[in-house]
Design a protein around this motif. Sequence first.
Motif, PDB file in Angstrom:
ATOM      1  N   ASP A 307     -10.218 -18.694  20.151  1.00 52.70           N
ATOM      2  CA  ASP A 307      -9.794 -17.307  19.921  1.00 52.70           C
ATOM      3  C   ASP A 307      -8.424 -17.274  19.243  1.00 52.70           C
ATOM      4  O   ASP A 307      -8.214 -16.533  18.274  1.00 52.70           O
ATOM      5  CB  ASP A 307      -9.741 -16.572  21.263  1.00 52.70           C
ATOM      6  CG  ASP A 307      -9.252 -15.145  21.097  1.00 52.70           C
ATOM      7  OD1 ASP A 307     -10.007 -14.323  20.551  1.00 52.70           O
ATOM      8  OD2 ASP A 307      -8.104 -14.860  21.498  1.00 52.70           O
ATOM      9  N   SER A 310      -8.690 -18.328  15.662  1.00 50.94           N
ATOM     10  CA  SER A 310      -9.320 -17.267  14.862  1.00 50.94           C
ATOM     11  C   SER A 310      -8.305 -16.182  14.526  1.00 50.94           C
ATOM     12  O   SER A 310      -8.260 -15.672  13.400  1.00 50.94           O
ATOM     13  CB  SER A 310     -10.477 -16.633  15.638  1.00 50.94           C
ATOM     14  OG  SER A 310     -11.387 -17.613  16.049  1.00 50.94           O
ATOM     15  N   ARG A 311      -7.498 -15.829  15.518  1.00 54.77           N
ATOM     16  CA  ARG A 311      -6.479 -14.798  15.280  1.00 54.77           C
ATOM     17  C   ARG A 311      -5.456 -15.257  14.238  1.00 54.77           C
ATOM     18  O   ARG A 311      -5.004 -14.462  13.399  1.00 54.77           O
ATOM     19  CB  ARG A 311      -5.770 -14.453  16.597  1.00 54.77           C
ATOM     20  CG  ARG A 311      -6.630 -13.679  17.569  1.00 54.77           C
ATOM     21  CD  ARG A 311      -5.937 -13.516  18.926  1.00 54.77           C
ATOM     22  NE  ARG A 311      -6.852 -12.990  19.920  1.00 54.77           N
ATOM     23  CZ  ARG A 311      -7.028 -11.689  20.168  1.00 54.77           C
ATOM     24  NH1 ARG A 311      -6.326 -10.795  19.510  1.00 54.77           N
ATOM     25  NH2 ARG A 311      -7.886 -11.297  21.072  1.00 54.77           N
ATOM     26  N   GLU A 313      -5.952 -17.410  11.813  1.00 51.98           N
ATOM     27  CA  GLU A 313      -6.569 -17.434  10.479  1.00 51.98           C
ATOM     28  C   GLU A 313      -6.773 -16.012   9.940  1.00 51.98           C
ATOM     29  O   GLU A 313      -6.535 -15.747   8.758  1.00 51.98           O
ATOM     30  CB  GLU A 313      -7.893 -18.197  10.539  1.00 51.98           C
ATOM     31  CG  GLU A 313      -8.618 -18.327   9.205  1.00 51.98           C
ATOM     32  CD  GLU A 313      -7.789 -18.998   8.112  1.00 51.98           C
ATOM     33  OE1 GLU A 313      -6.753 -19.620   8.414  1.00 51.98           O
ATOM     34  OE2 GLU A 313      -8.164 -18.859   6.930  1.00 51.98           O
ATOM     35  N   LEU A 314      -7.192 -15.105  10.819  1.00 46.19           N
ATOM     36  CA  LEU A 314      -7.348 -13.715  10.374  1.00 46.19           C
ATOM     37  C   LEU A 314      -6.001 -13.117   9.957  1.00 46.19           C
ATOM     38  O   LEU A 314      -5.896 -12.425   8.944  1.00 46.19           O
ATOM     39  CB  LEU A 314      -7.970 -12.868  11.486  1.00 46.19           C
ATOM     40  CG  LEU A 314      -9.463 -13.083  11.736  1.00 46.19           C
ATOM     41  CD1 LEU A 314      -9.890 -12.374  13.010  1.00 46.19           C
ATOM     42  CD2 LEU A 314     -10.284 -12.584  10.550  1.00 46.19           C
ATOM     43  N   SER A 315      -4.986 -13.403  10.738  1.00 44.17           N
ATOM     44  CA  SER A 315      -3.653 -12.868  10.424  1.00 44.17           C
ATOM     45  C   SER A 315      -3.160 -13.420   9.102  1.00 44.17           C
ATOM     46  O   SER A 315      -2.590 -12.693   8.280  1.00 44.17           O
ATOM     47  CB  SER A 315      -2.671 -13.228  11.546  1.00 44.17           C
ATOM     48  OG  SER A 315      -3.051 -12.627  12.751  1.00 44.17           O
ATOM     49  N   ARG A 316      -3.350 -14.720   8.911  1.00 41.95           N
ATOM     50  CA  ARG A 316      -2.922 -15.342   7.653  1.00 41.95           C
ATOM     51  C   ARG A 316      -3.619 -14.681   6.466  1.00 41.95           C
ATOM     52  O   ARG A 316      -2.975 -14.335   5.468  1.00 41.95           O
ATOM     53  CB  ARG A 316      -3.247 -16.842   7.664  1.00 41.95           C
ATOM     54  CG  ARG A 316      -2.691 -17.617   6.473  1.00 41.95           C
ATOM     55  CD  ARG A 316      -3.256 -19.025   6.425  1.00 41.95           C
ATOM     56  NE  ARG A 316      -4.683 -19.055   6.128  1.00 41.95           N
ATOM     57  CZ  ARG A 316      -5.210 -18.880   4.909  1.00 41.95           C
ATOM     58  NH1 ARG A 316      -4.430 -18.663   3.885  1.00 41.95           N
ATOM     59  NH2 ARG A 316      -6.526 -18.909   4.732  1.00 41.95           N
ATOM     60  N   ARG A 317      -4.911 -14.474   6.612  1.00 45.71           N
ATOM     61  CA  ARG A 317      -5.657 -13.868   5.489  1.00 45.71           C
ATOM     62  C   ARG A 317      -5.199 -12.436   5.236  1.00 45.71           C
ATOM     63  O   ARG A 317      -5.054 -12.014   4.090  1.00 45.71           O
ATOM     64  CB  ARG A 317      -7.160 -13.879   5.782  1.00 45.71           C
ATOM     65  CG  ARG A 317      -7.750 -15.269   5.775  1.00 45.71           C
ATOM     66  CD  ARG A 317      -9.255 -15.219   5.885  1.00 45.71           C
ATOM     67  NE  ARG A 317      -9.796 -16.499   6.326  1.00 45.71           N
ATOM     68  CZ  ARG A 317     -11.088 -16.737   6.444  1.00 45.71           C
ATOM     69  NH1 ARG A 317     -11.963 -15.796   6.163  1.00 45.71           N
ATOM     70  NH2 ARG A 317     -11.518 -17.916   6.847  1.00 45.71           N
ATOM     71  N   VAL A 318      -5.000 -11.679   6.307  1.00 43.58           N
ATOM     72  CA  VAL A 318      -4.571 -10.277   6.146  1.00 43.58           C
ATOM     73  C   VAL A 318      -3.207 -10.218   5.460  1.00 43.58           C
ATOM     74  O   VAL A 318      -2.999  -9.438   4.522  1.00 43.58           O
ATOM     75  CB  VAL A 318      -4.530  -9.557   7.515  1.00 43.58           C
ATOM     76  CG1 VAL A 318      -3.807  -8.220   7.405  1.00 43.58           C
ATOM     77  CG2 VAL A 318      -5.944  -9.339   8.048  1.00 43.58           C
ATOM     78  N   GLN A 321      -3.362 -11.738   1.778  1.00 38.72           N
ATOM     79  CA  GLN A 321      -4.131 -10.889   0.865  1.00 38.72           C
ATOM     80  C   GLN A 321      -3.390  -9.580   0.593  1.00 38.72           C
ATOM     81  O   GLN A 321      -3.459  -9.054  -0.526  1.00 38.72           O
ATOM     82  CB  GLN A 321      -5.527 -10.593   1.433  1.00 38.72           C
ATOM     83  CG  GLN A 321      -6.451  -9.923   0.430  1.00 38.72           C
ATOM     84  CD  GLN A 321      -6.643 -10.755  -0.835  1.00 38.72           C
ATOM     85  OE1 GLN A 321      -6.955 -11.944  -0.773  1.00 38.72           O
ATOM     86  NE2 GLN A 321      -6.408 -10.153  -2.014  1.00 38.72           N
ATOM     87  N   PHE A 349      -1.181  -5.488  12.730  1.00 41.22           N
ATOM     88  CA  PHE A 349      -2.290  -6.375  13.116  1.00 41.22           C
ATOM     89  C   PHE A 349      -1.744  -7.692  13.664  1.00 41.22           C
ATOM     90  O   PHE A 349      -2.161  -8.175  14.725  1.00 41.22           O
ATOM     91  CB  PHE A 349      -3.178  -6.633  11.899  1.00 41.22           C
ATOM     92  CG  PHE A 349      -4.335  -7.556  12.141  1.00 41.22           C
ATOM     93  CD1 PHE A 349      -5.439  -7.128  12.868  1.00 41.22           C
ATOM     94  CD2 PHE A 349      -4.328  -8.851  11.640  1.00 41.22           C
ATOM     95  CE1 PHE A 349      -6.515  -7.987  13.092  1.00 41.22           C
ATOM     96  CE2 PHE A 349      -5.401  -9.710  11.859  1.00 41.22           C
ATOM     97  CZ  PHE A 349      -6.488  -9.270  12.588  1.00 41.22           C
ATOM     98  N   ASN A 353      -1.691  -9.267  17.551  1.00 44.99           N
ATOM     99  CA  ASN A 353      -2.291 -10.586  17.788  1.00 44.99           C
ATOM    100  C   ASN A 353      -1.294 -11.568  18.394  1.00 44.99           C
ATOM    101  O   ASN A 353      -1.649 -12.363  19.263  1.00 44.99           O
ATOM    102  CB  ASN A 353      -2.878 -11.140  16.491  1.00 44.99           C
ATOM    103  CG  ASN A 353      -4.277 -10.614  16.254  1.00 44.99           C
ATOM    104  OD1 ASN A 353      -5.175 -10.860  17.056  1.00 44.99           O
ATOM    105  ND2 ASN A 353      -4.458  -9.855  15.188  1.00 44.99           N
TER     106      ASN A 353
END
Lengths: 412, 136
Positions: A307, A310-311, A313-318, A321, A349, A353
């Motif tokens: 978990d 995942s957070r 990686e999602l944060s990095r992408r957000v 980007q 976000f 996280n």
Amino acid sequence: MPEVQMTEAEFEVYLAKARELSLFFREIGPKYDVDNTFAYPSIKAFKDSGLGALPVPKEFGGPGGSILHTSKIISELSKGDSAITLAYNMHFIMVGITMGLMSETQNKYWLGRVADGEIMFGPFSEQRAGFSGLADMKAVPQSEGGWRLYGKKTWGTLCEAADIITTNATITDADGNLPEDFQERVNAESFFIADFNVDEDGQGDGIRIEKTWDALGMHSTGTHVIHFDGLFVPEDGFICEWRSGAFGVLEWASLMFASIYLGMQYRVLEESRAVLSKKTLGATFGAIVAQDTKVATVGHIIDGIGDMASRVELSRRVLYQTCQDLIDGKDDEWPLELRFPYIGLAKTFIAENVMNMTRHAMSMVGGSSFRRGTIFERLYRDSAASMFQPLNSDQSRTYIGEVLLAPEQLND
Amino acid sequence: MSVFKDAEEVYAFIGGMFEKAVQEPSFIEATKNTGLVVLVTQTDPDATMLVDFPGQKVLVGDAAANATPTVQLRMSSDNSNKFWQGHLNFTLAMAQRKVKLDGKRSVALKLLPLTQPLFDTYKQVLRDAGRDDLLV
């Protein structure tokens, strides 16, 4: 958004410097957290690294790093120590904001100084209403030209290392009276830049530091109160009307704060893996009944690390980007009123996280993480600061909701 | 009650200001290649003007409403009268929903620096028409 002038090969040199500086921050961070003071040895190290010049465009003597380059550097530094990095984050925020608002002449002079290694900071918040409050601080016009600033700013992060100050104040009449009319007051709130010269006790000509910083976390940011007792700002220190200027460039605040907390997320995951991959409980008779319990084999620990990753990686992408979208001009497609809160979504976000992760890390590592001085209790305290920097989650939702619920007809 | 009697007055004065602006050499230079085609929609009285800066023309009424803008600016005619004289803070008016600006940010932001020089033009248009009563 300025064009990207730095090549990826050039950026690698800066990233290597950031990795080196990050290790130094990691080494000294615990001491200054305990001492509850600014991390003074970081000043020379930061200046020597040359990283402070990163976003300065080439025409003003810098390497021309983009907002994405700057974000990556901040996250790398934050991985070492988030509190020390949060202090220097103030420099990057103010360089980004000022370079979008200053005239060519001002950029040449002030950014030239930044390119030469000087450090910039910007206290804006006041006691009454923080960043959103119109400045009670006064800029009183002087007969010889320029202004003298009178008032108090409560969040002077990085003041103990800075050479240049930026701030907002409301221009008064010659007698120091603030405009009574609301619109006139908005018009008169202005953005200034000036030299910041104080001695080792924080005393300067018309300005002083009152060392008040004592908070739950982020101890080594040196976020003291700044008193303006008549600091003189010459005419060429006026940048622009504050509110109309600031809203076009606040991505430098929002996304750099996001970068701090992304770096902290990396650190939380790293420290959690380091502990939980090795920890053995031996024989247990509780939630788990076993002769030899290896933590890394426990289901909720496995899920927990998954978990966290995942957070991250999602944060990095957000974050990356969002930076890239601004560079590519994709914010052109967003409704004008929603540009700032939409950019701010990356920060909110990531903030939510990182707070989730620091709490979860302590839960998984167990009671030892609660003891003062452990990395987990420090990250937990430091991550709480992410609730406050603008825009926070509540402010973002309010902005967005108000726009979406507004009636078609205008208010007249 | 509005400061303007009807749409014709809006077209004569605010439209008149735009007519002068699109022919002004400094504006022609400043707006070439900007794609800045602004649809100004006013209420009370209702009036519609299309200011095509690169095309150096101003359309009003139905002709304006049927054209394709890159930026749309909405406000009441009273606020428009204040705005074009420099007496309405644009950021504050946006926040208070007295003014609505739509369109691509990169194009819309090209409009704002152009407004300042128009303030004097508008005031001169009013003076030339003997309408000092509209001066704020």
